[in-house]
Design a protein around this motif. Structure first.
Motif, PDB file in Angstrom:
ATOM      1  N   LEU A  74       0.852  -1.181   0.000  1.00 21.87           N
ATOM      2  CA  LEU A  74       0.000   0.000   0.000  1.00 21.87           C
ATOM      3  C   LEU A  74       0.889   1.232   0.000  1.00 21.87           C
ATOM      4  CD1 LEU A  74      -2.766  -0.955   2.605  1.00 21.87           C
ATOM      5  CD2 LEU A  74      -2.847  -1.144   0.130  1.00 21.87           C
ATOM      6  N   THR A  75       0.660   2.124  -0.968  1.00 23.47           N
ATOM      7  CA  THR A  75       1.429   3.365  -1.027  1.00 23.47           C
ATOM      8  C   THR A  75       0.529   4.523  -0.629  1.00 23.47           C
ATOM      9  OG1 THR A  75       0.939   3.478  -3.399  1.00 23.47           O
ATOM     10  CG2 THR A  75       3.035   2.505  -2.761  1.00 23.47           C
ATOM     11  N   ASP A  76       0.973   5.749  -0.940  1.00 24.43           N
ATOM     12  CA  ASP A  76       0.217   6.936  -0.540  1.00 24.43           C
ATOM     13  C   ASP A  76      -1.235   6.838  -0.985  1.00 24.43           C
ATOM     14  OD1 ASP A  76       2.510   7.908   0.520  1.00 24.43           O
ATOM     15  OD2 ASP A  76       3.000   9.195  -1.187  1.00 24.43           O
ATOM     16  N   LYS A  77      -2.134   7.321  -0.118  1.00 22.47           N
ATOM     17  CA  LYS A  77      -3.573   7.325  -0.374  1.00 22.47           C
ATOM     18  C   LYS A  77      -4.122   5.917  -0.580  1.00 22.47           C
ATOM     19  CE  LYS A  77      -3.386  11.962  -2.337  1.00 22.47           C
ATOM     20  NZ  LYS A  77      -3.638  12.824  -3.530  1.00 22.47           N
ATOM     21  N   HIS A  78      -3.432   4.940   0.018  1.00 22.05           N
ATOM     22  CA  HIS A  78      -3.882   3.538   0.033  1.00 22.05           C
ATOM     23  C   HIS A  78      -4.017   2.928  -1.355  1.00 22.05           C
ATOM     24  CE1 HIS A  78      -4.789   4.632   4.184  1.00 22.05           C
ATOM     25  NE2 HIS A  78      -4.738   3.336   4.450  1.00 22.05           N
ATOM     26  N   LYS A  79      -3.148   3.329  -2.251  1.00 24.19           N
ATOM     27  CA  LYS A  79      -3.104   2.663  -3.549  1.00 24.19           C
ATOM     28  C   LYS A  79      -2.548   1.262  -3.373  1.00 24.19           C
ATOM     29  CE  LYS A  79      -2.862   6.359  -6.984  1.00 24.19           C
ATOM     30  NZ  LYS A  79      -2.028   6.946  -8.054  1.00 24.19           N
ATOM     31  N   ILE A  80      -3.146   0.304  -4.094  1.00 24.55           N
ATOM     32  CA  ILE A  80      -2.729  -1.096  -3.984  1.00 24.55           C
ATOM     33  C   ILE A  80      -1.809  -1.420  -5.157  1.00 24.55           C
ATOM     34  CG2 ILE A  80      -3.516  -3.481  -3.821  1.00 24.55           C
ATOM     35  CD1 ILE A  80      -6.273  -2.318  -2.986  1.00 24.55           C
ATOM     36  N   ASN A  81      -0.588  -1.890  -4.840  1.00 29.19           N
ATOM     37  CA  ASN A  81       0.416  -2.188  -5.856  1.00 29.19           C
ATOM     38  C   ASN A  81       0.981  -3.590  -5.644  1.00 29.19           C
ATOM     39  OD1 ASN A  81       1.037   0.916  -6.735  1.00 29.19           O
ATOM     40  ND2 ASN A  81       0.885   0.752  -4.516  1.00 29.19           N
ATOM     41  N   VAL A  82       1.570  -4.136  -6.694  1.00 29.01           N
ATOM     42  CA  VAL A  82       2.389  -5.340  -6.569  1.00 29.01           C
ATOM     43  C   VAL A  82       3.764  -5.012  -7.135  1.00 29.01           C
ATOM     44  CG1 VAL A  82       2.715  -7.734  -7.266  1.00 29.01           C
ATOM     45  CG2 VAL A  82       0.430  -6.920  -6.724  1.00 29.01           C
ATOM     46  N   PHE A  83       4.779  -5.040  -6.281  1.00 29.88           N
ATOM     47  CA  PHE A  83       6.133  -4.697  -6.708  1.00 29.88           C
ATOM     48  C   PHE A  83       6.973  -5.972  -6.837  1.00 29.88           C
ATOM     49  CE2 PHE A  83       5.241  -0.515  -4.456  1.00 29.88           C
ATOM     50  CZ  PHE A  83       4.951   0.146  -5.642  1.00 29.88           C
ATOM     51  N   PRO A  84       7.790  -6.069  -7.904  1.00 30.18           N
ATOM     52  CA  PRO A  84       8.588  -7.284  -8.116  1.00 30.18           C
ATOM     53  C   PRO A  84       9.842  -7.347  -7.264  1.00 30.18           C
ATOM     54  CG  PRO A  84       8.996  -5.718  -9.886  1.00 30.18           C
ATOM     55  CD  PRO A  84       7.921  -5.105  -9.020  1.00 30.18           C
ATOM     56  N   VAL A  85      10.149  -6.273  -6.533  1.00 24.08           N
ATOM     57  CA  VAL A  85      11.376  -6.220  -5.726  1.00 24.08           C
ATOM     58  C   VAL A  85      11.012  -5.900  -4.277  1.00 24.08           C
ATOM     59  CG1 VAL A  85      13.584  -5.051  -5.382  1.00 24.08           C
ATOM     60  CG2 VAL A  85      12.749  -5.472  -7.702  1.00 24.08           C
ATOM     61  N   TYR A  86      11.638  -6.654  -3.348  1.00 22.58           N
ATOM     62  CA  TYR A  86      11.479  -6.371  -1.925  1.00 22.58           C
ATOM     63  C   TYR A  86      12.807  -5.837  -1.391  1.00 22.58           C
ATOM     64  CZ  TYR A  86      10.961  -7.093   3.107  1.00 22.58           C
ATOM     65  OH  TYR A  86      10.932  -6.920   4.462  1.00 22.58           O
ATOM     66  N   GLU A  87      12.786  -4.644  -0.816  1.00 21.01           N
ATOM     67  CA  GLU A  87      14.012  -4.018  -0.336  1.00 21.01           C
ATOM     68  C   GLU A  87      14.045  -4.001   1.188  1.00 21.01           C
ATOM     69  OE1 GLU A  87      15.480  -0.457  -1.987  1.00 21.01           O
ATOM     70  OE2 GLU A  87      14.698  -0.824  -4.000  1.00 21.01           O
ATOM     71  N   VAL A  88      15.225  -4.321   1.714  1.00 19.52           N
ATOM     72  CA  VAL A  88      15.477  -4.221   3.151  1.00 19.52           C
ATOM     73  C   VAL A  88      16.500  -3.113   3.351  1.00 19.52           C
ATOM     74  CG1 VAL A  88      16.320  -5.401   5.210  1.00 19.52           C
ATOM     75  CG2 VAL A  88      15.032  -6.673   3.481  1.00 19.52           C
ATOM     76  N   ASN A  89      16.088  -2.032   3.972  1.00 19.47           N
ATOM     77  CA  ASN A  89      16.986  -0.893   4.172  1.00 19.47           C
ATOM     78  C   ASN A  89      17.786  -1.065   5.451  1.00 19.47           C
ATOM     79  OD1 ASN A  89      16.269   0.652   1.846  1.00 19.47           O
ATOM     80  ND2 ASN A  89      14.329   1.136   2.842  1.00 19.47           N
ATOM     81  N   GLY A  90      18.652  -2.055   5.463  1.00 12.21           N
ATOM     82  CA  GLY A  90      19.476  -2.337   6.638  1.00 12.21           C
ATOM     83  C   GLY A  90      19.861  -3.795   6.645  1.00 12.21           C
ATOM     84  N   ASP A  91      20.223  -4.308   7.814  1.00 10.15           N
ATOM     85  CA  ASP A  91      20.654  -5.693   7.945  1.00 10.15           C
ATOM     86  C   ASP A  91      19.461  -6.644   8.027  1.00 10.15           C
ATOM     87  OD1 ASP A  91      23.205  -4.688   8.056  1.00 10.15           O
ATOM     88  OD2 ASP A  91      23.401  -4.861  10.233  1.00 10.15           O
ATOM     89  N   VAL A  92      19.698  -7.887   7.631  1.00 10.30           N
ATOM     90  CA  VAL A  92      18.739  -8.958   7.907  1.00 10.30           C
ATOM     91  C   VAL A  92      19.102  -9.501   9.286  1.00 10.30           C
ATOM     92  CG1 VAL A  92      17.899 -11.231   7.235  1.00 10.30           C
ATOM     93  CG2 VAL A  92      18.382  -9.520   5.487  1.00 10.30           C
ATOM     94  N   ASP A  93      18.313  -9.126  10.272  1.00 13.63           N
ATOM     95  CA  ASP A  93      18.592  -9.499  11.662  1.00 13.63           C
ATOM     96  C   ASP A  93      17.267  -9.796  12.357  1.00 13.63           C
ATOM     97  OD1 ASP A  93      17.465  -7.006  11.938  1.00 13.63           O
ATOM     98  OD2 ASP A  93      19.338  -5.991  12.480  1.00 13.63           O
ATOM     99  N   TYR A  94      17.240  -9.670  13.680  1.00 10.55           N
ATOM    100  CA  TYR A  94      16.019  -9.997  14.411  1.00 10.55           C
ATOM    101  C   TYR A  94      14.899  -8.988  14.157  1.00 10.55           C
ATOM    102  CZ  TYR A  94      18.381 -13.699  16.973  1.00 10.55           C
ATOM    103  OH  TYR A  94      19.049 -14.852  17.296  1.00 10.55           O
TER     104      TYR A  94
END
Length: 468
Positions: free
Chosen positions: A182-202
């Motif tokens: 969900l982006t601004d104004k509750h628009k529904i999207n499907v994105f092909p990329v998942y981004e993690v802005n940092g480490d994969v940790d707990y």
């Protein structure tokens, strides 16, 4: 004086503030008081009560007035208005991002690494459906006035990227494999990329995504990242498990400490690999060094760059291994195998172990049958021993057939080991002693340092020629 005026000297009719009920109240108690239900109804109507009269209650009051001398008695009831419910969008998956909790295992323990529940969607999969609003129902007061109602408001899809509406405009589907967002104004999207802005940790937990995963940090020891697309790590990878159906690219290198593994359906690219376990369906490409690691590639292992060092561990490739330097001055044991896909070598080893186990089992079966045959020869084979002999005979046949099938597969793989025309090992600068070269079914040990050398299979043996 009318009947209503006479009754009013004993009875009062009161309406509620919202006119949804009318009550009867005796303000004078006379044991001689009598009336009929029709008279009570006439009194109520004279006070404007035209709807919802409870005639059964009026009859009870007329039959026994004394029972109602104290307190108020409801004699009419209206109908309240019912507002319609608003329509809404119902998602197939939970879109509340703040409710991520560690997963509870079957034994009641909690896995704190398993908290990411990505909203994965396959192409064509239902994302959400629109639930229609309902109409309101008007009400009615006891004075027969209509109480207005409000109908529910219809909900509407706010269509974003990579989603499509169904034929009836009441359902939303994914147009690609990806992550529902969900982006601004509750628009529904499907994105092909998942981004993690940092480490994969707990904080993020393990990741399992149907597209490409980009990690702008490190992947820490013990965590797992799985992707149907590619995996790109801007930082480094510790003793973690990375599995991609596409390619894996690691900017900061792999420092695994002999834990975890990196597996890719296509290529693995990294600046270095140390104490790691890496498998690629096609190529493993390293810009600096591969040290004390187990690396397997369906095609090539390429370690170039100014350093380009391969030392320690085992490197296996279906076609070629190329590095600037292989081994070191201390003659650290380094194994380079080419000429067969690594998975076939692993299968061959497992098949040989299975043949050995079945052979040992067959020997025991034959010895037991030999003893039973001796008993049968002297007429002492009866009851349980006879049944055992039949059972062991069947076991021997099945085991023999299974060993034959395994040996046939071993022969097929060994034949493929002989097809090594394109297999080669190249040391662009130096290959040091302590290195073991395996091409197909042949092995050669290198004892002395050799500059700019290439190993190939020719005329039933491994030949060493100058690298060019």
């Amino acid at each position: 004086m009318s009947t209503s005026e006479t009754l009013q000297s004993f009875i009062d009719i009161q309406l509620s503030a919202d006119k949804l009920s009318a009550s009867l109240l005796f303000h004078a108690s006379d044991p001689q008081f009598t009336c009929t239900s029709a008279q009570l109804e006439e009194l109520a109507r004279s006070h404007g009560v035209l709807f919802g009269l409870k005639k059964d209650v009026l009859e009870k009051i007329a039959d026994e007035p004394r029972a109602f001398f104290s307190g108020q008695t409801v004699i009419a009831q209206g109908v309240p208005a019912v507002n319609g419910e608003d329509g809404f969008i119902r998602f197939v998956c939970d879109m509340d991002e703040d409710r991520q909790r560690p997963a509870e295992l079957e034994d009641g323990k909690v896995d704190f690494k398993q908290i990411s529940r990505l909203k994965n969607m396959k192409r064509g999969q239902l994302i959400a459906e629109k639930i229609a609003a309902t109409e309101g129902r008007p009400g009615r007061t006891v004075t027969a006035e209509t109480i207005p109602c409000r109908s529910g408001k219809e909900a509407f899809f706010k269509v974003g990227k990579n989603v499509v509406l169904g034929p009836g405009q009441n359902a939303l589907y994914a147009a690609i494999d990806g992550l529902v967002t969900l982006t601004d104004k509750h628009k529904i999207n499907v994105f092909p990329v998942y981004e993690v802005n940092g480490d994969v940790d707990y904080n993020t937990g393990n990741i399992d995504f149907v597209g490409t995963v980009v990690i702008r940090g490190n992947v820490l020891t013990g965590f797992r990242v799985k992707a149907a697309g590619d995996i790109r790590v801007i930082g480094g990878v510790e003793g973690a498990e990375l599995e991609s159906e596409g390619s894996v690219e690691i900017t900061g290198g792999i420092l695994a400490g002999n834990k975890g593994c990196v597996r890719a359906g296509r290529n693995v690219k990294s600046s270095f690999i140390q104490d790691g376990n890496v498998t690629a369906g096609e190529d493993v490409i390293v810009s600096q060094s591969i040290m004390h690691s187990h690396v397997r590639a369906g095609r090539n292992v390429l370690c170039g760059g100014s350093k380009g060092l391969v030392v320690g561990g085992t490197i296996m490739a279906g076609e070629r291994v190329t590095a600037r330097t292989i081994g070191n001055t201390m003659s650290t044991a380094t194994v380079i195998e080419v000429g067969v896909r690594p998975e076939l070598r692993a299968e061959l080893q497992e098949l040989r172990q299975q043949v050995k186990r079945l052979g040992d089992s067959l020997d025991k079966t034959e010895k037991a049958l030999g003893l039973l045959d001796q008993l049968a020869a002297v007429g002492q084979l009866q009851g349980d021993k006879l049944a055992m002999r039949i059972k062991l005979g069947a076991t021997k046949r099945l085991t023999t057939e299974e060993i034959a099938a395994l040996r046939e597969r071993v022969f097929e793989i060994e034949k493929s080991l002989e097809n090594t025309d394109t297999a080669r090992v190249d040391a662009v600068h130096t290959l040091y002693g302590g290195t073991k070269i395996v091409i197909g079914r042949s092995t050669r040990f290198v004892k002395d340092p050799t500059p700019r050398v290439s190993f190939r299979y020719a005329e039933g043996d491994i030949s060493m020629v100058p690298y060019y």
